[in-house]
Design a protein around this motif. Sequence first.
Motif, PDB file in Angstrom:
ATOM      1  N   SER A 146       2.988  -5.710  -8.561  1.00  0.00           N
ATOM      2  CA  SER A 146       3.072  -4.450  -7.805  1.00  0.00           C
ATOM      3  C   SER A 146       2.178  -3.431  -8.492  1.00  0.00           C
ATOM      4  CB  SER A 146       4.516  -3.934  -7.780  1.00  0.00           C
ATOM      5  OG  SER A 146       4.925  -3.586  -9.090  1.00  0.00           O
ATOM      6  N   ALA A 147       1.869  -2.367  -7.769  1.00  0.00           N
ATOM      7  CA  ALA A 147       1.103  -1.282  -8.391  1.00  0.00           C
ATOM      8  C   ALA A 147       1.892  -0.729  -9.571  1.00  0.00           C
ATOM      9  CB  ALA A 147       0.809  -0.197  -7.363  1.00  0.00           C
ATOM     10  N   SER A 148       3.213  -0.621  -9.397  1.00  0.00           N
ATOM     11  CA  SER A 148       4.055  -0.084 -10.481  1.00  0.00           C
ATOM     12  C   SER A 148       3.871  -0.897 -11.767  1.00  0.00           C
ATOM     13  CB  SER A 148       5.532  -0.114 -10.071  1.00  0.00           C
ATOM     14  OG  SER A 148       5.735   0.661  -8.917  1.00  0.00           O
ATOM     15  N   PHE A 181       2.306   9.089  -5.754  1.00  0.00           N
ATOM     16  CA  PHE A 181       3.469   8.341  -5.299  1.00  0.00           C
ATOM     17  C   PHE A 181       4.510   8.436  -6.417  1.00  0.00           C
ATOM     18  CE2 PHE A 181       5.934   4.598  -4.053  1.00  0.00           C
ATOM     19  CZ  PHE A 181       6.025   4.817  -2.685  1.00  0.00           C
ATOM     20  N   THR A 197       6.404   6.597  -7.970  1.00  0.00           N
ATOM     21  CA  THR A 197       6.394   5.579  -9.037  1.00  0.00           C
ATOM     22  C   THR A 197       5.526   6.009 -10.228  1.00  0.00           C
ATOM     23  OG1 THR A 197       6.542   3.167  -9.232  1.00  0.00           O
ATOM     24  CG2 THR A 197       4.451   4.006  -8.402  1.00  0.00           C
ATOM     25  N   TYR A 230      -0.005   9.991   0.022  1.00  0.00           N
ATOM     26  CA  TYR A 230       0.712   9.095   0.941  1.00  0.00           C
ATOM     27  C   TYR A 230       1.466   9.835   2.038  1.00  0.00           C
ATOM     28  CZ  TYR A 230       5.061  10.315  -1.464  1.00  0.00           C
ATOM     29  OH  TYR A 230       6.131  11.005  -1.972  1.00  0.00           O
ATOM     30  N   ASP A 265      -4.948   6.109  -8.567  1.00  0.00           N
ATOM     31  CA  ASP A 265      -4.105   5.264  -7.725  1.00  0.00           C
ATOM     32  C   ASP A 265      -4.761   5.256  -6.347  1.00  0.00           C
ATOM     33  OD1 ASP A 265      -2.304   4.162  -5.981  1.00  0.00           O
ATOM     34  OD2 ASP A 265      -0.593   5.367  -6.604  1.00  0.00           O
ATOM     35  N   TYR A 320      -4.180   3.197  -3.833  1.00  0.00           N
ATOM     36  CA  TYR A 320      -3.426   2.368  -2.890  1.00  0.00           C
ATOM     37  C   TYR A 320      -3.545   2.844  -1.439  1.00  0.00           C
ATOM     38  CZ  TYR A 320       0.213  -1.234  -2.197  1.00  0.00           C
ATOM     39  OH  TYR A 320       0.911  -2.363  -1.846  1.00  0.00           O
ATOM     40  N   GLN A 321      -3.625   4.164  -1.208  1.00  0.00           N
ATOM     41  CA  GLN A 321      -3.692   4.654   0.183  1.00  0.00           C
ATOM     42  C   GLN A 321      -5.129   4.893   0.647  1.00  0.00           C
ATOM     43  OE1 GLN A 321      -1.462   4.722   2.457  1.00  0.00           O
ATOM     44  NE2 GLN A 321       0.470   4.573   1.336  1.00  0.00           N
ATOM     45  N   LYS A 367      -1.431  -2.667   2.116  1.00  0.00           N
ATOM     46  CA  LYS A 367      -1.759  -1.650   3.106  1.00  0.00           C
ATOM     47  C   LYS A 367      -3.139  -1.950   3.691  1.00  0.00           C
ATOM     48  CE  LYS A 367       1.265   1.137   0.262  1.00  0.00           C
ATOM     49  NZ  LYS A 367       2.534   0.825   0.897  1.00  0.00           N
TER      50      LYS A 367
HETATM   51  C1  LIG Z   1      -0.132   5.555  -3.265  1.00  0.00           C
HETATM   52  C2  LIG Z   1       0.908   4.550  -3.662  1.00  0.00           C
HETATM   53  N1  LIG Z   1       1.032   4.207  -4.945  1.00  0.00           N
HETATM   54  C3  LIG Z   1       1.966   3.335  -5.361  1.00  0.00           C
HETATM   55  C4  LIG Z   1       2.824   2.749  -4.467  1.00  0.00           C
HETATM   56  C5  LIG Z   1       3.878   1.812  -4.994  1.00  0.00           C
HETATM   57  O1  LIG Z   1       3.394   0.520  -5.014  1.00  0.00           O
HETATM   58  P1  LIG Z   1       4.265  -0.693  -5.583  1.00  0.00           P
HETATM   59  O2  LIG Z   1       5.495  -0.794  -4.758  1.00  0.00           O
HETATM   60  O3  LIG Z   1       3.352  -1.880  -5.425  1.00  0.00           O
HETATM   61  O4  LIG Z   1       4.572  -0.416  -6.993  1.00  0.00           O
HETATM   62  C6  LIG Z   1       2.726   3.057  -3.112  1.00  0.00           C
HETATM   63  C7  LIG Z   1       3.612   2.411  -2.133  1.00  0.00           C
HETATM   64  O5  LIG Z   1       3.698   2.779  -0.979  1.00  0.00           O
HETATM   65  C8  LIG Z   1       1.745   3.991  -2.695  1.00  0.00           C
HETATM   66  O6  LIG Z   1       1.612   4.345  -1.411  1.00  0.00           O
END
Ligand SMILES: Cc1ncc(COP(=O)(O)O)c(C=O)c1O
Length: 388
Positions: free
Chosen positions: A92-94, A120, A122, A170, A195, A197-198, A221
């Motif tokens: 996971s990103a976390s 996010f 996390t 996000y 980060d 991810y988005q 995503k």
């Molecule tokens: C920008 C962003 N970072 C981190 C996460 C968390 O990712 P993960 O559940 O893989 O740790 C999310 C999940 O939606 C996210 O949108």
Amino acid sequence: MKKEGQVSMQKPDFDIQAWRSQFPILEGTVHLANCSQSPQALRVRKAVDDYFDDWKEKAMNWEKWMAEVSASKEEFARLINGRPGEVSMHASASQGITAVASSFDYSGKRNKVVVTEADFPTVIFIWKACQRLGVNLEIVPVVDGEIDPASYERAVDERTLITCVPQVYYQNGFKQDLALIAEIAHKKGSLVFVDAYQGLGTEPVDVRAMGIDILVSGNLKYLLGMPGSAYLYVKDELISGMKPTATGWLGQEDPFAFNIHDFRYAGDARRFDTGTPIVVAAYAAGEGMRIINEVGVARIKPWIDELSRHALREVEKRGFETTSPRDIAKKGAITSILVPSPDAVEAELKKRGILVSARGPVVRLAHHFFVTTADIDRALDDLEEIVR
Ligand SMILES: Cc1ncc(COP(=O)(O)O)c(C=O)c1O
């Protein structure tokens, strides 16, 4: 009447109809929940099936499976202009962020970590957990849905070890100028962590050109993958100075020596690996990123922007209120619309074959390269009907 899937405005610079046929669900569903989970591509499904067939037929085929994990790291490196030796895979990103946070010594003067309210949760939770190790945390505010770059100027100082930047917020799709923030942070000697991810998969990222030191993204995503996959980039020059306590046998220089008296981190980003990776997720992630690299983020981005312009126009025309930036240069693929009872609205739209994602006071319509203007119109028509 516009036909489902019809492109009525400027066309993208790729064969959108051909790519749409990669996603069977698009035949009957409008998919605007890409900020949560992308639809399943036939090619990704085949990659996953290949793994399951291999497991069924050979019981174990570690050489091939680990080669697929490596191939997925290469694909991630291609996306961001990194090198495969700078990339590790995580569940996971976390977990990727935890590997980073566990890599530094916070007992010295440079122990400040700058995060933002747009991160996010996390990211913030992981750094809060490190406060007992000596981390001094500062949170940059979000004002009217955005972060003023001047806030980074104020927050980052000579004691800042690392500045954390979410590429895209996000909640409302606010997009940041990564190169500018990297410049601000580097002036004070701070590392820059992104980060992505988005954003990754919709917006070009070049870690070298933008001056990004560390970057993480998961794959569910905009990278078309499945749960259990995330990738971490750490710049070559930093790796030898980072000593993760979140580690394991696969983070060792020679994992197969099985010598408990010789603890030696791998010289490259393998040192951030821990234990056996989620191989099936690497198959899916590798193929998903292969698709994105094949379509090409440089060609995807103008279509993302075109769809954003269209969404903003249509939202305004219908009298909805958006919390997303109106300036396309500051907007990612998310368009957030204030509605009463967002969860109920999401559920009602789902019944009608339209996938969006509720978050706090808004529903998020998150497009991707296979989305058409007709998809957005259809979602907004139904949203109007439900809300009014
Ligand atoms: C920008 C962003 N970072 C981190 C996460 C968390 O990712 P993960 O559940 O893989 O740790 C999310 C999940 O939606 C996210 O949108």
